[in-house]
Design an enzyme around this catalytic site. Structure first.
Site, PDB file in Angstrom:
ATOM      1  N   ASP A   1       0.867  -1.022   0.020  1.00  0.00           N
ATOM      2  CA  ASP A   1      -0.101   0.025  -0.082  1.00  0.00           C
ATOM      3  C   ASP A   1       0.902   1.252   0.059  1.00  0.00           C
ATOM      4  O   ASP A   1       2.253   1.215   0.479  1.00  0.00           O
ATOM      5  CB  ASP A   1      -0.742   0.149   1.275  1.00  0.00           C
TER       6      ASP A   1
ATOM      7  N   ASP B   1       0.009   4.968   1.116  1.00  0.00           N
ATOM      8  CA  ASP B   1      -0.096   5.980   2.231  1.00  0.00           C
ATOM      9  C   ASP B   1       0.027   5.160   3.448  1.00  0.00           C
ATOM     10  O   ASP B   1      -0.700   4.313   3.813  1.00  0.00           O
ATOM     11  CB  ASP B   1      -1.539   6.704   2.030  1.00  0.00           C
TER      12      ASP B   1
END
Length: 394
Positions: free
Chosen positions: A12, A14
């Site tokens: 991922d 953020d």
């Protein structure tokens, strides 16, 4: 340098690679507070602002933007038409509010360069040096913009973001679609990859997607929570794990892990199902996986069923008498109550539960529990139990 036992890594962005959570929080709070204040003024109701610490991780974090809007509004009992992804920012639709937030977010990003976690960049580069393919998967529609601003657009072999999800019709977290798609783009299957996430919805997606290893990064969320929702291992930063440790998981520990059904928390809503799944038996009798301290209640249902011990009872169905042979719930032989010192007998689940882990080892047929509870005097008690149904002496 030895070849690793896993072929891919999907991260991922953020919270794992880039640090823009504070920007997202600012944009979400500004947008929702403006909307909620206007709504409270028009309806003469109390204004309850958006709480970044509570509302963001519970309703927003990790989800596609419009799903986040819908989820938070539902928590406040507000229902708006979904609208269209092209809705203007001033329209009172789910898409309109989502687009308003995105405009605010891009405005902030234009003024300040996003932060990056250096250890994560180092981690990705080490993976690539060892021949591991690395992809990024995110719910954000601004992923390319962020990576361009921090100079990391070429760091990943593939990127599946909010725009790609919309084009391909991929479901957002906690569904595993975006991570599975990233793996497919690199010619890999989930079990060949490690998946790295910092959000509850993300580690849930990793578990659903059957990834070889789900690594949780506990920056803003308690590590035990990430474990409870599907992480195989949790670190506070990617500098806290080595590639050799990950490789050891794929080469050895994953084979042992597949024999275990493990729960990292106590959840009353799921207890009935867990007690059923954690039954131990030997062909002559089976005992449900109820906690040893519990009696029958709305949450728990201890029970032992013995082959050949049943009753035949009639039931009236549509005017006809139907007889069913049902196994009888025999006396609960596992009940153990305890007390601390000279005090009264107490239920550990009525105390403050600091730790809870329950594992059914399906290779050995053993159900084990480990819990830590704290009483009103601050005393800590650890309770460990192990239960089998004997095959040597059925």
């Amino acid at each position: 340098m030895s070849k690793l036992h896993f072929k891919g890594a999907i991260l991922d962005l953020d919270g794992v690679v880039t640090d823009t959570a504070h920007v997202h929080n600012t944009a979400w709070k500004t947008m929702f507070d403006e909307y909620l204040k206007a709504k409270s003024d028009s309806e003469s109701t109390p204004f309850v602002p958006f709480d970044p610490e509570k509302d963001y991780p519970r309703y927003i974090d990790g989800k596609p933007r419009y799903e986040g809007v819908k989820s938070f509004l539902a928590s406040r009992g507000i229902e708006l038409p979904f609208g269209d992804v092209n809705d203007s920012a001033d329209r009172e639709t789910v898409c309109g509010l989502g687009n308003r937030k995105n405009a605010m977010y891009r405005e902030i990003i234009a003024k300040e360069k996003p932060r990056v976690f250096p250890s994560s960049v180092t981690f990705v580069k080490e993976l690539k040096e060892r021949g591991v393919k690395v992809g990024a998967a995110t719910s954000s529609a601004n992923a390319q913009l962020i990576l361009q601003k921090v100079g990391l657009e070429d760091l990943f072999e593939t990127r599946v973001d909010g725009i790609v999800s919309r084009e391909l019709g991929l479901k957002g977290k906690p569904e595993p679609d975006i991570f599975v798609q990233a793996g497919q783009n690199m010619g890999l299957k989930p079990h060949e990859c490690i998946m790295v996430e910092d959000a509850i919805s993300g580690v849930s997606a990793g578990r659903k997607g059957n990834f070889g290893m789900v690594l949780g990064v506990a920056r803003h969320i308690n590590g035990e929570v990430l474990l409870a929702y599907g992480a195989d291992k949790v670190v506070t930063d990617l500098s806290g794990i080595t590639l050799d440790e990950i490789d050891d998981w794929f080469s050895k520990k994953i084979k042992e892990d597949v024999w275990h059904l493990t729960y990292q928390d106590f959840n009353p809503e799921e207890e009935g199902l867990r007690e059923t799944l954690c039954t131990v038996g030997n062909g002559h009798f089976g005992t449900r996986g109820c906690l040893e301290s519990e009696t029958a209640s709305d949450t728990h249902y201890p029970g032992t069923y013995i082959a050949g011990v049943y009753n035949r009872l009639p039931s009236n169905i549509h005017g006809k008498t139907i007889y069913n042979n049902d196994l009888v719930n025999c006396p609960n032989w596992v009940l153990i109550q305890f007390k601390i010192g000279a005090g009264d007998f107490v239920n550990p689940l009525k105390m403050e539960l600091l730790h809870y882990r329950q594992t059914l080892n399906m290779r050995d047929g053993a159900l084990e529990r480990d819990l830590v509870c704290k009483d009103k005097l601050g005393r800590l008690t650890r309770i460990r139990s192990k239960r089998i149904a004997s095959m040597a002496d059925p």
